[in-house]
Structures are given as structure tokens and as C-alpha cells.
Scaffold this active site. Structure first.
Site, PDB file in Angstrom:
ATOM      1  CB  SER A  42       5.201   0.524   1.147  1.00 47.59           C
ATOM      2  OG  SER A  42       5.236   1.902   1.463  1.00 47.59           O
ATOM      3  CE  LYS A  43       5.124  -0.770  -5.903  1.00 45.56           C
ATOM      4  NZ  LYS A  43       4.034  -1.193  -6.753  1.00 45.56           N
ATOM      5  NE  ARG A  44       0.821   4.037  -0.211  1.00 47.70           N
ATOM      6  CZ  ARG A  44       0.436   3.736   1.016  1.00 47.70           C
ATOM      7  NH1 ARG A  44       0.269   4.686   1.910  1.00 47.70           N
ATOM      8  NH2 ARG A  44       0.186   2.478   1.349  1.00 47.70           N
TER       9      ARG A  44
END
Ligand code: GLU
Length: 428
Positions: A213-215
């Protein structure tokens, strides 16, 4: 008769879409989904649509749409059609009001419209991944908003309307969307439209087994481009994340992928993104690449790609010297940036700090090397051997005297390429 056949074959044309929300730079998981859609379209002679799902205006990120397009283009992926959902607000609103008029949705105080989900029975479909029946109790699905008070549709409504009006035959997307699918099927039924096939592809996990995920810092295609990964190898590698050909081949060109891709071979379990494997594959592609345009007229050769990434640092290397170094480095590189790392020690850009013993050796090397008449790697190696014997030192010390490092490109060959004059300069 002929008309019938035509109609029938046109009804079977595959239409797929990649429908990203422009909420950030797409990471490789998003792009892998795009690739599965693209190759399914190519394999079947179908159509691949790019649809920008920008109905959540609050989460829209500037530059995200451009980054999506740039990522796809860099990988060599083109689309047959593109739409941007925010340009069709009237269409969605009209459809929402149609459901209100049929008493299948209701208007709320603030002007939002909520779909009235059926309460009894089940909603199910057979997912193409693993041919698995997926079933939801309708009682578990709450009434949900389809049009927000700002006049924008929600993802569910816009997605269903567009898949229907764009005649999408197969919805190929990440498994995260499985929980949305019963809502979508309910909407298709409410409108009286045919539902497409659903193909929910397992996630890609990071090395720590958590979902990319981007996070969590999942890389984007554009990050990997900057790190010196070639588009051909990234395309190949991403396709193997969750899919594999029937045999155990791993190096597959775009043409191979078009020929081999099938929904049946999508894996039912998640794939793991292994950057080391990607680098290995990239090394394989680097070895297969043409070095420079002088070798062939083919554009996009290795040299121009390296210069694009490391141009500032390498711009002073003479062209022929560059080509020869590249030939030497090609078998040792995993990324395009490795070239810079391998060659910089020979450019003398950073003066080395040598201790007194090393300085003495540098002096001796300079004397003996300047006496060489036929400058080639054998003569250079001969000098090295002499000095290691006379001084009773290891070859590694000589490497260090030249480059400040213990290892790298083979030294005599590198110095041959560099030439006598530059080699002596380097020693100074
Ligand atoms: N806009 C959704 C996304 O960002 C699309 C999901 C789908 O393909 O239906 O992934």
C-alpha cells in the site's frame, strides 16, 4: 445468417477497463491490475479502456492522473479509449433519479440519494479467479448512498453505470473490491442491466507479507524507473505476480505475454513482491539489450537509458570509452544505476586518501605503467603481477590504489579502456 454471425461475434468482443482513482501515484499493485486487463484484451482481440474514477473530489491528488498515464505509457501500454467520470455528472444523477422514481432508492434530507438494498435472499456470483462461488446474505448489506449531496455519484453508482454503458464484459480488479461487488450486482439488477464477469485478483504482498500500500511505502512504477529498472523487465515481472504461464518460463516478452495470458492461470493465492527477483530479471534484460545506437538503429538502447538517468555524472566520458565500459559492465549490472557505480571509480572525480604504503605503490605503478609501450590489459596485468611479487602485496591493494575500492570491474581491462594517459592521471 451472416448478420447473425456478425452480431454474435461482436457480442463476444472482450471489453475491459482499468479504473484507477486519481488519489495518488499508482503503486505497482495498481499497475499490475492494469496489465492483467490489458493483456486479456490483447490476447482476445478486445478493447482496453482507461477510466479515471475521480468522483471523490476530496481525495483527488494533483498530478495523479498524469502519473497513471505516464506509468502505463512507459511500460508500453496504450488504451483504446479514455473517460473521466467527473465529466458525466448528469448521467449519474439521471440514473440515480430513475431509481428514486422506481422506489428503489430514496432522496435524503441533504439531497443525497440512498439505494434501498434488498433485505432477503442472497447475492452471489462465480468469480473467474479459481471459478469460486462468492455469496453474500442480503441482510448483511445496508442501504447505501449512490449520489452525494454535492451532486457527485459514489464509486458504486458511477462504476456500475460506466461498466454498463461502456459494455465492459470482464471486471478485472483487486480482491479488495469483493465486498463492493454485491452492491454492484444489486444495482445492475435494479437498472435491469446484465452483470459483467467478475475477476478479483489476489493482492500483492510485501516482503513482510503485509499488503502493498502507498502508506507502507509501496513503490511506484516511476520510482522503479528512477532506480534503473527497464520497462520490459518490470512488465515481465509484474505479470508474474499472480499469474504464470503453463510452463515454467520466467522471461516473457510482451508478445509472449499476449500469447500466453489467460484468466484461468491467475493464481488464487497472493503474490509476493520480491525486489531482488526483479533486479535479477532486470539484469537478464540488461544483458539482452543493445548497447548503443552505433550497434543498431534501434531506439531505446542501454546507453541512452543510462545517460537519461545518470547523464550529469557521466557526460564527460568519451563516447567510445563509454561503449567499451558498458560492454565490460553489462554482464555485471542489475540496474541501470549500477553502471554509474561501476565506472565512477575510474573517472577520478573523488581524490582518494592513501596511506604511505599505498602512496609508494602508486608511485611504483606509475613508473612501470608509463614504461608500457603496447597499452593493453595483458601488459597491465604483467605489471600488476610484478609489483605484487616484488612488494609482497595482494592484488586487492592495487585495486584500492586505483579506485578506493576492493572490487568492481576487472582492473586491467578497465585501465586498457581508460587509456594510458588517463590511467597515469588517475594514479596522481
Ligand atoms: N476506482 C477503483 C480503484 O481505485 C476501481 C475499482 C474497480 O476496478 O472497480 O481501484
Amino acid at each position: 445468417m451472416q448478420m447473425d454471425m456478425l452480431r454474435q461475434s461482436s457480442a463476444q468482443v472482450v471489453i475491459v477497463r482499468f479504473a484507477p482513482s486519481p488519489t495518488g501515484i499508482p503503486h505497482i499493485g495498481n499497475i499490475r491490475t492494469a496489465l492483467f486487463n490489458y493483456f486479456f484484451a490483447k490476447k482476445t482481440g478486445g478493447k482496453f479502456i482507461l477510466r479515471i474514477e475521480d468522483t471523490d473530489q476530496a481525495r483527488k491528488v494533483k498530478g495523479a492522473e498524469e502519473a497513471i498515464e505516464e506509468s502505463l505509457k512507459w511500460l508500453g501500454i496504450s488504451w483504446d479509449e479514455k473517460i473521466i467520470q467527473s465529466e458525466f455528472l448528469e448521467t449519474y444523477k439521471k440514473a440515480a433519479l430513475e431509481l428514486v422514481s422506481k422506489n428503489l432508492a430514496k432522496e435524503e434530507d441533504g439531497g443525497a440519494i440512498r439505494f434501498i438494498a434488498p433485505k432477503i435472499g442472497k447475492t452471489s456470483w462465480t468469480d473467474k479467479v479459481g471459478n469460486k462461488l462468492i455469496e453474500f446474505e442480503n441482510s448483511d448489506i445496508e442501504d447505501f448512498i449512490i449520489l452525494k449531496s454535492d451532486g457527485f455519484p459514489t464509486y458504486h453508482l458511477a462504476n456500475v453505470i460506466d461498466d454498463s454503458r461502456q459494455n465492459v464484459t470482464h471486471v478485472i480488479r483487486g480482491e479488495d473490491w469483493i465486498s463492493s461487488t454485491p452492491k454492484h450486482i444489486m444495482l445492475y439488477k435494479a437498472f435491469g442491466w446484465k452483470t459483467p464477469e467478475f475477476v478479483h485478483v489476489p493482492n500483492i504482498l510485501g516482503a513482510d507479507k503485509s499488503k502493498l500500500s502507498k502508506r507502507r511505502g509501496a513503490k511506484s512504477v516511476l520510482d522503479l524507473k528512477k532506480e534503473g529498472i527497464l520497462p520490459e523487465s518490470l512488465l515481465n515481472y509484474l505479470m508474474l505476480l499472480g499469474w504464470s504461464p503453463k510452463d515454467d518460463r520466467e522471461i516473457l516478452s510482451k508478445e509472449d505475454l499476449i500469447k500466453e495470458f489467460s484468466l484461468e492461470n491467475i493464481n488464487v493465492s497472493p503474490a509476493i513482491f520480491d525486489e531482488r527477483k526483479l533486479e535479477w530479471m532486470n539484469g537478464e534484460y540488461i544483458r539482452k539489450s543493445q548497447i548503443s545506437p552505433s550497434a543498431s538503429l534501434r531506439a531505446g538502447n542501454l546507453k541512452s537509458k543510462i545517460l537519461e538517468l545518470s547523464g550529469d555524472k557521466l557526460k564527460d566520458i568519451e563516447s567510445l570509452v563509454f561503449d567499451k565500459f558498458l560492454e565490460l559492465a553489462q554482464t555485471r549490472m542489475k540496474t541501470l544505476l549500477d553502471f554509474e557505480a561501476l565506472v565512477t571509480p575510474f573517472l577520478g572525480v573523488q581524490p582518494l586518501k592513501l596511506d604511505s604504503e599505498e602512496k609508494e605503490i602508486a608511485q611504483k605503478l606509475a613508473e612501470k605503467l608509463s614504461a608500457i609501450e603496447q597499452w593493453n590489459n595483458e601488459a597491465i596485468l604483467f605489471v600488476f603481477k610484478e609489483i605484487t611479487q616484488e612488494e609482497n602485496i595482494k592484488m586487492g591493494i592495487i585495486y584500492k590504489v586505483f579506485t578506493g575500492r576492493e572490487a568492481g570491474l576487472p582492473l586491467p581491462e578497465s585501465l586498457e579502456i581508460l587509456g594510458k594517459e588517463k590511467t597515469l592521471e588517475l594514479l596522481k
